[in-house]
Design an enzyme around this catalytic site. Structure first.
Site, PDB file in Angstrom:
ATOM      1  N   LYS A  79       0.855  -1.199   0.000  1.00 11.73           N
ATOM      2  CA  LYS A  79       0.000   0.000   0.000  1.00 11.73           C
ATOM      3  C   LYS A  79       0.882   1.236   0.000  1.00 11.73           C
ATOM      4  CE  LYS A  79      -3.924   1.910   2.673  1.00 11.73           C
ATOM      5  NZ  LYS A  79      -4.734   1.749   3.909  1.00 11.73           N
ATOM      6  N   SER A 154      -9.714   1.648   3.017  1.00  8.91           N
ATOM      7  CA  SER A 154      -8.866   2.407   2.132  1.00  8.91           C
ATOM      8  C   SER A 154      -7.812   1.555   1.389  1.00  8.91           C
ATOM      9  CB  SER A 154      -8.140   3.488   2.936  1.00  8.91           C
ATOM     10  OG  SER A 154      -7.288   2.899   3.899  1.00  8.91           O
ATOM     11  N   SER A 178      -9.921  -0.760   7.181  1.00  7.05           N
ATOM     12  CA  SER A 178      -9.352  -0.598   5.835  1.00  7.05           C
ATOM     13  C   SER A 178      -8.647  -1.802   5.236  1.00  7.05           C
ATOM     14  CB  SER A 178      -8.385   0.576   5.821  1.00  7.05           C
ATOM     15  OG  SER A 178      -9.108   1.751   5.631  1.00  7.05           O
TER      16      SER A 178
HETATM   17  N1  GLN Z   1     -13.175   3.928   6.401  1.00  7.64           N
HETATM   18  C1  GLN Z   1     -12.617   4.385   7.636  1.00  7.64           C
HETATM   19  C2  GLN Z   1     -12.243   5.836   7.488  1.00  7.64           C
HETATM   20  O1  GLN Z   1     -12.548   6.385   6.506  1.00  7.64           O
HETATM   21  C3  GLN Z   1     -11.437   3.545   8.006  1.00  7.64           C
HETATM   22  C4  GLN Z   1     -10.244   3.859   7.206  1.00  7.64           C
HETATM   23  C5  GLN Z   1      -9.043   3.040   7.595  1.00  7.64           C
HETATM   24  O2  GLN Z   1      -9.153   2.003   8.252  1.00  7.64           O
HETATM   25  N2  GLN Z   1      -7.883   3.551   7.223  1.00  7.64           N
HETATM   26  O3  GLN Z   1     -11.665   6.436   8.324  1.00  7.64           O
END
Ligand code: GLN
Length: 486
Positions: A79, A154, A178
Site C-alpha cells: 500500500k 482504504s 481498511s
Molecule cells: N473507512 C474508515 C475511514 O474512513 C477507516 C479507514 C481506515 O481504516 N484507514 O476512516
C-alpha cells in the site's frame, strides 16, 4: 496453472525446490498488471525494473543455495502508505505526489530482508481516509468482480490487486476496517493484527492510536507467512510491543473442536443486506458443525463505535496532518504572498475534500471548550467499548461476525453522503477501537455474484486463535477457488 494465480505458499514451495524462477513469476505478474491494471487502477506506481532486479537477485541467491524463507522471491504489493527508500510514496494524495522518502518503513525493510519482491505501490484512499478508494488523488480503483463497483477501502488497491492476481498478496493498513472491509468486498483474506504487533515506523500516520499494518492474501496460510515476516518489536516505534512473535503457520490447524465462539447480537444490524446475513449465518453454523461451541454474546456499546471513531480518528488526523505545510516536504503551492498565505494555499490545493473534512472535524473536536465534550468523552466511550470485549472474552475464545453490512457498492454511490460512507465500517471499527486482532475470510457470494466476508476477532496478541478459526473454516469451504472475472 498460470503463475499469477498461485498462492504464496504454492509459489514458495516451487521456488524453494528450484522448480520456479522468481524472475519468471515476477515477469508473469508484471505482464498481467500491464494487461489488466488500466481497468482496475490498483497500482499508483509499478516498479517493473526494480522488481525484476530483486527477483533476479533472489534467483541468484537461491541457486547458490542461500534460500532464506517462504517470502524469498515472492512478488508482493505494498500500500502506498508505507514509505519506500528512493521510491515515490504518495499516500494517495496530491500533497505527496512527488515525495521520495530517504529511508524505508520497518514493514518495507522487513519484507525486503525476507527476500520479497515489491511489485509496486497500491492505490488507496487519500491518507487512508475512506471506505471505497474513491478519495485517491490518482483515481478510483475498481472491484475485479464488477468494474462498476468499489473494492472497498482504504486498502482497496491492495485488495483488488490480490483478488485479480496482480500480486500474490499485499500489505495494507487498517485504522477502522481498511484491510478487512476491502478484503470482504473483493473476496480475499484480510488480517489486521493487534495494535502494537507490527511496527508503524515509516507508515504514514492517519490516527496513531488506531493505525495498524496487516495483510491481504488469497488464503489464511499466506496471511500467516506474511505476518511472520512483518511482526515484532521495533525500537523505532515505542507502541510496538516487545513480546515474542510465534510462528503463525503453527496455528494453521483444521480442528476447532471445543473452541468457544461468541456471536455478538449487535453485529446483525438493521438494514443489513439479506445475502450478507444469510451467508454469515451459514458460516456460523458451519463453524458449529466443525465442533466449536457457538454462544450468543452482547457487546452493548457497539452502537457508539462509529461515533467514537469519528471523533478520535479525525482528532488524531488533524494533528498528524499538520506537518504537510509546504515547508519540509511534499507539495508547495506557488504564487503565495506571505508564509501564512503559502500555508493556506498549500493545504487548500494539496488536500482533497475528505481529508479537509477530517481535519476540520478533528480540529473542532480538540479545540478548547469542546475538548471535554467531544475528545475526552470519546476516549471514555472507547474504554467502555474495550470493556465490552474484555467481558466477552472471559466467556469465549474468539468472536465471529459479518465483516460488512453489505456487498460492494457502485462507484459514486456514496461519495455525496459521507455518513453513508462512514457506516460501511460499523462492523469493523469496534475492533480497532479496542486494539484487537481481526481477520476477514470469504464466506460466499451475493445473488448478484459479489463476494461476502466474515470476520474473526480475538484477544489482544492472540492472532494465533484468529488464524486458527479462520483457517479451519476456510479449509472446509471452496470460496477461494472462484476467480474474479477480470
Ligand atoms: N473507512 C474508515 C475511514 O474512513 C477507516 C479507514 C481506515 O481504516 N484507514 O476512516
Amino acid at each position: 496453472m498460470e503463475l499469477p494465480f498461485l498462492t504464496i505458499k504454492e509459489a514458495s514451495e516451487l521456488i524453494k525446490g528450484k522448480e520456479l524462477s522468481p524472475v519468471e513469476l515476477t515477469q508473469s505478474i508484471l505482464d498481467r498488471i500491464e494487461d489488466k491494471d488500466e481497468k482496475l487502477n490498483t497500482y499508483i506506481t509499478v516498479l517493473s525494473e526494480k522488481a525484476l532486479e530483486s527477483a533476479k537477485k533472489a534467483e541468484e541467491e537461491i541457486s547458490r543455495g542461500n534460500y532464506i524463507g517462504p517470502l524469498h522471491g515472492i512478488p508482493l504489493g505494498l500500500k502506498d502508505i508505507f514509505i519506500t527508500k528512493d521510491i515515490t510514496t504518495t499516500c494517495g494524495s496530491k500533497m505527496l505526489e512527488n515525495f521520495i522518502p530517504p529511508y524505508n518503513a520497518t514493514v518495507t525493510q522487513k519484507l525486503l530482508d525476507c527476500g520479497a519482491v515489491i511489485l509496486g505501490k497500491n492505490n488507496m484512499d487519500e491518507f487512508a481516509m475512506g471506505s471505497s478508494t474513491e478519495t485517491s488523488y490518482f483515481g478510483p480503483t475498481s472491484n475485479p468482480w464488477d468494474l462498476k463497483r468499489v473494492p472497498g477501502g482504504s486498502s482497496g488497491g491492495s485488495a483488488s490487486a490480490t483478488a485479480a492476481s496482480l500480486c500474490l498478496g499485499s500489505v495494507g493498513t487498517d485504522t477502522g476496517g481498511s484491510i478487512r472491509q476491502p478484503a470482504a468486498l473483493c473476496g480475499v483474506v484480510g488480517m489486521k493484527p493487534t495494535y502494537g504487533r507490527v511496527s508503524r515506523f515509516g507508515m504514514i500516520a492517519f490516527a496513531s492510536s488506531l493505525d495498524q499494518a496487516g495483510t491481504l492474501t488469497k488464503t489464511v496460510e499466506d496471511t500467516a507467512l506474511i505476518l511472520n515476516a512483518i511482526s515484532g518489536p521495533d525500537p523505532r516505534d515505542s507502541t510496538c510491543v516487545n513480546i515474542p512473535v510465534p510462528d503463525y503457520t503453527m496455528s494453521l490447524k483444521d480442528d476447532i473442536k471445543g473452541l468457544k465462539i461468541g456471536i455478538p447480537k449487535e453485529y446483525f444490524v438493521e438494514g443489513m443486506d439479506k445475502d450478507v446475513e444469510n451467508a454469515s449465518k451459514k458460516a456460523i453454523s458451519m463453524i458449529e458443525d466443525l465442533g466449536a461451541e457457538v454462544i450468543e454474546i452482547s457487546l452493548p456499546h457497539t452502537k457508539y463505535a462509529v461515533l467514537t471513531y469519528y471523533i478520535i480518528a479525525p482528532s488524531e488526523a488533524s494533528s498528524n496532518l499538520a506537518r504537510y505545510d509546504g515547508v519540509k516536504y511534499g507539495f508547495r503551492a506557488s504564487g503565495a504572498e506571505s508564509l501564512r498565505d503559502m500555508y493556506f494555499k498549500t493545504r487548500a490545493q494539496g488536500f482533497g475534500n475528505e481529508v479537509k473534512r477530517r481535519i476540520m472535524l478533528g480540529t473542532y473536536a480538540l479545540s478548547s471548550g469542546y475538548y471535554d465534550a467531544y475528545y475526552l468523552k470519546a476516549q471514555r466511550v472507547r474504554t467502555l467499548i474495550k470493556n465490552d470485549f474484555d467481558e466477552a472474552f472471559k466467556k469465549v475464545d474468539a468472536i465471529v461476525a459479518p465483516t460488512t453490512p453489505e456487498v460492494a457498492f457502485k462507484i459514486g454511490e456514496k461519495t455525496q453522503d459521507p455518513i453513508k460512507m462512514y457506516l460501511s465500517d460499523v462492523l469493523t471499527i469496534p475492533c480497532n477501537i479496542a486494539g484487537l486482532p481481526g481477520i476477514s475470510v470469504p464466506c460466499g457470494f451475493s445473488s448478484g455474484g459479489l463476494p461476502i466476508g466474515i470476520q474473526v476477532l480475538g484477544k489482544p496478541f492472540e492472532e494465533e486463535t484468529v488464524i486458527h478459526v479462520a483457517h479451519a473454516y476456510e479449509q472446509h469451504t471452496d470460496w477461494r477457488e472462484k476467480r474474479a472475472p477480470v
